[in-house]
Design a protein around this motif. Structure first.
Motif, PDB file in Angstrom:
ATOM      1  N   TYR A 199       0.843  -1.197   0.000  1.00 32.65           N
ATOM      2  CA  TYR A 199       0.000   0.000   0.000  1.00 32.65           C
ATOM      3  C   TYR A 199       0.878   1.246   0.000  1.00 32.65           C
ATOM      4  O   TYR A 199       2.017   1.224   0.494  1.00 32.65           O
ATOM      5  N   LYS A 200       0.287   2.319  -0.563  1.00 33.21           N
ATOM      6  CA  LYS A 200       0.891   3.641  -0.424  1.00 33.21           C
ATOM      7  C   LYS A 200       0.083   4.399   0.613  1.00 33.21           C
ATOM      8  O   LYS A 200      -1.143   4.294   0.660  1.00 33.21           O
ATOM      9  N   ARG A 203      -1.417  -1.300  -3.974  1.00 35.28           N
ATOM     10  CA  ARG A 203      -0.602  -1.048  -5.162  1.00 35.28           C
ATOM     11  C   ARG A 203      -0.125  -2.345  -5.818  1.00 35.28           C
ATOM     12  O   ARG A 203       0.084  -2.387  -7.027  1.00 35.28           O
ATOM     13  N   HIS A 213       5.333   8.930  -8.082  1.00 37.47           N
ATOM     14  CA  HIS A 213       5.545   7.716  -7.296  1.00 37.47           C
ATOM     15  C   HIS A 213       6.104   8.020  -5.913  1.00 37.47           C
ATOM     16  O   HIS A 213       6.124   7.130  -5.042  1.00 37.47           O
ATOM     17  N   TYR A 258       5.482   4.062   1.607  1.00 37.57           N
ATOM     18  CA  TYR A 258       4.929   2.753   1.265  1.00 37.57           C
ATOM     19  C   TYR A 258       5.060   1.811   2.464  1.00 37.57           C
ATOM     20  O   TYR A 258       5.975   1.941   3.289  1.00 37.57           O
TER      21      TYR A 258
END
Length: 315
Positions: free
Chosen positions: A235-236, A243, A258, A262
């Motif tokens: 996940y972010k 993700r 980006h 994370y």
């Protein structure tokens, strides 16, 4: 697999096996115990040449210690001033599956006795295993499974972090616990199952660096200690949708979009756990280079325009 005493009697002599069947996992150590009852007027010191065997040669039992298949793996004896005798087999193999009998002689010529039938040993590839089933959103049900054939209503001793907690056919534990649970069946020759437990706090590594140049690729790896083995989701921060899934997450053709924090989530049947946040940013060197390029191209296009305006103004 019942833990019962079996009595074999001959002329007042009796061999009492504490178990009729023993189940063991390959590579483990097996303990088999019996005791001797003698007729009145006989002393235990009258018993000579006690040994265990599985085979016969010329109708005579073959001492396990002289059998090459058991070389260096067998120990037996009787406790001092006690009627109890034991057999220990280390590093058991599937070929050790057999019926084991206790044999002894007395100081009276020709007086020999064998406890028959003996104890049946069943050696399997794997021993006890704990199976996990979700009871509801809060509780998990643990049950013990064996590759051996066990009684339908077998009871097990349950352990939490290596310490006994209760006996029963199954165990209820809270979901999300990182405690370690294992089970033990007395008919399994003292073996305990491998422990099951939820994922510990995962660790995250990044390669080649957490500071990226635009267009580069970065690989994130998540790992944790868990049994059963954990699955992984990436996940972010501040995003609900994952993700990626899997232990390795690769970002290709990196851009400024980006950049961010994370983390990975490790999950198995026992529970789940999240790693700490890992910040991935665009390299400051890369940002400086882009600013230089932008400034350079700005001057290339703007300077001629300014010069043209100046000339027109002068005319």
């Amino acid at each position: 697999m019942c833990c019962v005493t079996v009595i074999q009697s001959q002329d007042g002599w009796r061999v009492n096996y504490h178990q009729t069947d023993v189940c063991a996992a390959k590579g483990s150590t097996v303990f088999i115990i019996c005791d001797i009852t003698h007729p009145p007027g006989i002393r235990y010191s009258d018993i000579k040449d006690r040994f265990w065997f599985t085979k016969e040669k010329d109708r005579e039992p073959v001492d396990l210690k002289t059998d090459s298949e058991y070389s260096g793996r067998v120990t037996y004896g009787c406790y001092s001033n006690s009627k109890d005798c034991y057999l220990i087999i280390r590093d058991v193999r599937e070929s050790d599956s057999a019926e084991y009998k206790f044999r002894f002689m007395t100081n009276k010529p020709g007086e020999k006795y064998t406890g028959s039938p003996g104890v049946t040993l069943n050696v399997t590839d794997s021993g006890l295993q704990v199976q996990v089933r979700r009871s509801d959103s809060t509780w998990l049900e643990l049950t013990c499974h064996s590759s051996c054939v066990l009684p339908d209503r077998a009871d097990y001793d349950w352990y939490k972090n290596g310490r006994y907690i209760e006996t029963g056919s199954s165990l209820l534990v809270s979901s999300g616990s990182t405690d370690r649970y294992s089970c033990y069946f007395r008919g399994s020759s003292g073996q305990r199952s491998p422990a099951v437990y939820g994922p510990q706090r995962p660790s995250v590594s990044v390669s080649p660096s957490a500071e990226m140049l635009e267009g580069d690729s970065v690989t994130l790896t998540c790992s944790t200690d868990a049994n059963p083995a954990a699955s992984y989701t990436w996940y972010k921060e501040h995003e609900d949708s994952p993700r990626a899934s899997g232990q390795i997450f690769t970002i290709t053709d990196f851009t400024a979009e980006h950049s961010g924090n994370y983390y990975c989530e490790a999950q198995n049947e026992m529970g789940r756990s999240n790693s700490t946040l890992l910040l991935i940013t665009e390299s400051a060197v890369d940002r400086t280079t882009r600013i230089i390029h932008i400034t350079r191209w700005t001057l290339v296009f703007v300077n001629p325009i300014l010069l043209l305006v100046f000339c027109l103004w002068t005319r």
